[in-house]
Design an enzyme around this catalytic site. Structure first.
Site, PDB file in Angstrom:
ATOM      1  N   SER A  52      50.696  50.677  -0.954  1.00 15.91           N
ATOM      2  CA  SER A  52      49.734  49.705  -0.913  1.00 15.91           C
ATOM      3  C   SER A  52      48.307  49.859  -0.982  1.00 15.91           C
ATOM      4  O   SER A  52      47.323  48.821  -1.177  1.00 15.91           O
ATOM      5  CB  SER A  52      50.046  48.603   0.231  1.00 15.91           C
ATOM      6  OG  SER A  52      49.891  49.306   1.328  1.00 15.91           O
ATOM      7  N   TYR A  55      45.641  56.713  -2.590  1.00 13.34           N
ATOM      8  CA  TYR A  55      46.507  57.313  -3.463  1.00 13.34           C
ATOM      9  C   TYR A  55      47.869  56.823  -3.647  1.00 13.34           C
ATOM     10  O   TYR A  55      48.574  57.127  -4.873  1.00 13.34           O
ATOM     11  CB  TYR A  55      46.391  58.957  -3.253  1.00 13.34           C
ATOM     12  CG  TYR A  55      44.952  59.524  -3.336  1.00 13.34           C
ATOM     13  CD1 TYR A  55      44.552  59.801  -4.609  1.00 13.34           C
ATOM     14  CD2 TYR A  55      44.107  59.868  -2.230  1.00 13.34           C
ATOM     15  CE1 TYR A  55      43.498  60.516  -4.788  1.00 13.34           C
ATOM     16  CE2 TYR A  55      42.906  60.411  -2.413  1.00 13.34           C
ATOM     17  CZ  TYR A  55      42.506  60.709  -3.655  1.00 13.34           C
ATOM     18  OH  TYR A  55      41.282  61.343  -3.706  1.00 13.34           O
ATOM     19  N   ASP A 113      57.380  49.337   8.924  1.00 11.71           N
ATOM     20  CA  ASP A 113      56.801  50.517   9.531  1.00 11.71           C
ATOM     21  C   ASP A 113      57.632  51.845   9.004  1.00 11.71           C
ATOM     22  O   ASP A 113      58.723  51.906   9.485  1.00 11.71           O
ATOM     23  CB  ASP A 113      56.736  50.480  11.165  1.00 11.71           C
ATOM     24  CG  ASP A 113      56.216  51.822  11.791  1.00 11.71           C
ATOM     25  OD1 ASP A 113      55.832  52.555  11.017  1.00 11.71           O
ATOM     26  OD2 ASP A 113      56.416  51.828  12.966  1.00 11.71           O
ATOM     27  N   ALA A 142      48.196  57.333   5.795  1.00 15.73           N
ATOM     28  CA  ALA A 142      47.361  57.698   6.648  1.00 15.73           C
ATOM     29  C   ALA A 142      47.216  56.461   7.826  1.00 15.73           C
ATOM     30  O   ALA A 142      47.106  55.248   7.631  1.00 15.73           O
ATOM     31  CB  ALA A 142      46.050  57.700   6.201  1.00 15.73           C
ATOM     32  N   TYR A 229      44.353  66.814   1.714  1.00 20.22           N
ATOM     33  CA  TYR A 229      42.914  66.946   1.242  1.00 20.22           C
ATOM     34  C   TYR A 229      42.293  68.095   1.907  1.00 20.22           C
ATOM     35  O   TYR A 229      42.934  68.687   3.070  1.00 20.22           O
ATOM     36  CB  TYR A 229      42.024  65.803   1.652  1.00 20.22           C
ATOM     37  CG  TYR A 229      40.670  65.812   1.302  1.00 20.22           C
ATOM     38  CD1 TYR A 229      40.023  65.817  -0.004  1.00 20.22           C
ATOM     39  CD2 TYR A 229      39.579  65.746   2.361  1.00 20.22           C
ATOM     40  CE1 TYR A 229      38.803  65.947  -0.523  1.00 20.22           C
ATOM     41  CE2 TYR A 229      38.267  65.961   1.885  1.00 20.22           C
ATOM     42  CZ  TYR A 229      38.060  66.023   0.628  1.00 20.22           C
ATOM     43  OH  TYR A 229      36.527  65.898   0.107  1.00 20.22           O
ATOM     44  N   TYR A 239      36.831  67.842   9.482  1.00 17.84           N
ATOM     45  CA  TYR A 239      37.930  67.577   8.732  1.00 17.84           C
ATOM     46  C   TYR A 239      38.974  68.760   8.751  1.00 17.84           C
ATOM     47  O   TYR A 239      39.957  68.915   9.634  1.00 17.84           O
ATOM     48  CB  TYR A 239      37.692  67.054   7.092  1.00 17.84           C
ATOM     49  CG  TYR A 239      38.891  66.388   6.534  1.00 17.84           C
ATOM     50  CD1 TYR A 239      39.213  65.093   6.501  1.00 17.84           C
ATOM     51  CD2 TYR A 239      39.865  67.205   5.886  1.00 17.84           C
ATOM     52  CE1 TYR A 239      40.401  64.489   6.096  1.00 17.84           C
ATOM     53  CE2 TYR A 239      40.903  66.642   5.458  1.00 17.84           C
ATOM     54  CZ  TYR A 239      41.303  65.376   5.489  1.00 17.84           C
ATOM     55  OH  TYR A 239      42.309  65.000   5.062  1.00 17.84           O
ATOM     56  N   LYS A 248      47.085  68.397   8.594  1.00 19.36           N
ATOM     57  CA  LYS A 248      47.445  68.544   7.267  1.00 19.36           C
ATOM     58  C   LYS A 248      47.994  70.175   7.217  1.00 19.36           C
ATOM     59  O   LYS A 248      48.701  70.432   6.382  1.00 19.36           O
ATOM     60  CB  LYS A 248      46.068  68.571   6.446  1.00 19.36           C
ATOM     61  CG  LYS A 248      45.349  67.337   6.253  1.00 19.36           C
ATOM     62  CD  LYS A 248      46.298  66.317   5.809  1.00 19.36           C
ATOM     63  CE  LYS A 248      45.553  64.857   5.765  1.00 19.36           C
ATOM     64  NZ  LYS A 248      46.711  63.894   5.088  1.00 19.36           N
ATOM     65  N   VAL A 277      37.098  57.071  -1.961  1.00 17.13           N
ATOM     66  CA  VAL A 277      36.530  56.226  -1.125  1.00 17.13           C
ATOM     67  C   VAL A 277      37.919  55.257  -0.862  1.00 17.13           C
ATOM     68  O   VAL A 277      38.341  54.528  -1.599  1.00 17.13           O
ATOM     69  CB  VAL A 277      35.682  55.132  -1.617  1.00 17.13           C
ATOM     70  CG1 VAL A 277      35.242  54.093  -0.492  1.00 17.13           C
ATOM     71  CG2 VAL A 277      34.264  55.989  -1.706  1.00 17.13           C
TER      72      VAL A 277
END
Length: 401
Positions: A52, A55, A113, A142, A229, A239, A248, A277
């Site tokens: 939804s 990416y 969920d 995320a 990422y 990050y 990650k 964004v």
């Protein structure tokens, strides 16, 4: 029916309401940017977890339009109430389902969920009944927290540096005007690091593979990818070298573990996407300033999520060679990590201050992009017109009449 005139309500980059007409327009714009179908071959049966937003939404739209994807998308969204609109992802999913139906796609959506065993079981039942086996799983979640279905423990992710405190510039808006702020974050402790890995690492991805494999739902040649990422050395302390980076790294380790588990009957890898964004990225300190500068530098070379999703699908479908790095990760971020681009971004970052922010960064563009995540600031939408806020979730096959 619940027609309302809606006004935006936000705290910084977080909006507490969304606009259904605007969210519909955002999906339509993404759909129109998606490549047309290539041939009449039947598409793969796919499961998109996190369909939804970000990416995951882009991959869903490209899969449906350009590759005739069939299957199931999973998202966790909230319906409208008497006091609040539905979440933006709810409205985006409703519009995506309409476009899928118009395109004749056999694709539906499950709201729940994805971390839970119940949603895994329900998804497996739907997929088994309708398709038998799946060819592709795209994992794009995320989340701020995750309940471990094995222990019941609730893990909360944090966005912090590791080892040392983090001080950096950040982009803020005061009365609508862009300003340079100063950020100071303390280093995470070991418990915070581990909790973030539990939420944003590969544990749940692994559980999905285990659940589907145990039910015999993975087709021969099955592929699975998880979105990730890397980013610039400018943002590395918060990050890639921070708590999110630890998660990650665990995601990438999980890809290798899944490959061992599949024993050559399938393939798993992570996908290093370029900057975007998204509702997730706006929560990361300093990313707003970095992304605004990056957009100023790249201009027409900027790759939207749909553009990157199209490149990913071409590789997954075999229409283009896999662009793998030495760690077996698909790279979609070449446009961002180009040395010339990064040098220009680094120079602008160093010079960005109260006097230069308006010219060194695309701050107006960034602010509009954030609003559009929730259906606001979308060109062509008349926000003075009352909108229908009570929109049904797309019907599942069992409820079709």
């Amino acid at each position: 029916m619940s027609l309302r005139e809606i006004k935006p309500g936000n705290r910084g980059y977080l909006y507490v309401n969304s606009h259904p007409t605007g969210c519909t327009a955002v999906v339509d714009r993404m759909w129109q940017r998606t490549p047309d179908p290539a041939g009449d071959r039947p598409g793969p049966v796919a499961l998109v977890i996190g369909s939804s937003a970000g990416y995951g939404l882009a991959a869903t739209l490209v899969g449906l339009r350009a590759h005739r994807m069939r299957g199931l998308g999973i998202a966790f969204e909230s319906a409208a109430t008497e006091r609040r609109t539905a979440s933006a992802g709810w409205y985006r999913t409703a519009r995506t389902a309409e476009l899928a139906a118009e395109a004749g796609a056999d694709f539906t959506f499950l709201n729940g969920d994805a971390f839970s065993d119940g949603v895994k079981d329900e998804a497996a039942e739907q997929l088994a009944a309708r398709f038998g086996k799946i060819d592709l799983l795209i994992y794009s979640i995320a989340a701020p927290r995750r309940t471990d279905p094995l222990t019941g423990e609730v893990h909360h992710s944090v966005i912090k540096p590791l080892g040392t405190d983090y001080r950096a510039k950040t982009l803020v808006f005061e009365d609508g005007a862009p300003q340079i702020g100063e950020l100071h974050l303390q280093a995470a402790d070991e418990a915070e690091r581990d909790a973030t890995v539990q939420v944003m690492g590969g544990a749940d991805w692994q559980m999905w593979i285990d659940a589907l494999q145990s039910k015999g739902l993975l087709a021969d040649g099955f592929q699975t990818v998880a979105l990730s990422y890397v980013g610039s050395d400018i943002t590395a302390p918060i990050y890639r070298a921070g708590t999110i980076g630890a998660a990650k790294q665990h995601l990438e380790d999980t890809a290798r573990a899944i490959n061992t588990q599949l024993k050559g009957s399938g393939h798993a890898c992570t996908v290093v996407a370029g900057a975007a964004v998204t509702q997730a990225s706006t929560a990361i300190p300093s990313i707003a300033l970095y992304t605004s500068i990056l957009h100023r530098v790249t201009g027409d070379s900027w790759q939207a999520t749909v553009d990157q999703a199209a490149a990913l699908w071409n590789q997954l479908a075999g229409d283009a060679e896999l662009d793998l790095d030495d760690q077996d990760r698909i790279r979609l971020d070449g446009w961002e990590m180009n040395p010339g681009v990064q040098a220009a971004v680094r120079a602008a970052w160093g010079q960005a201050d109260a006097d230069t922010i308006a010219t060194s960064a695309d701050t107006d563009w960034f602010r509009d992009q954030v609003g559009q995540l929730y259906g606001w600031d979308v060109p062509g939408v008349d926000y003075e017109v009352a909108a229908e806020t009570t929109v049904p979730w797309p019907a599942s096959p069992s409820s079709d009449v």
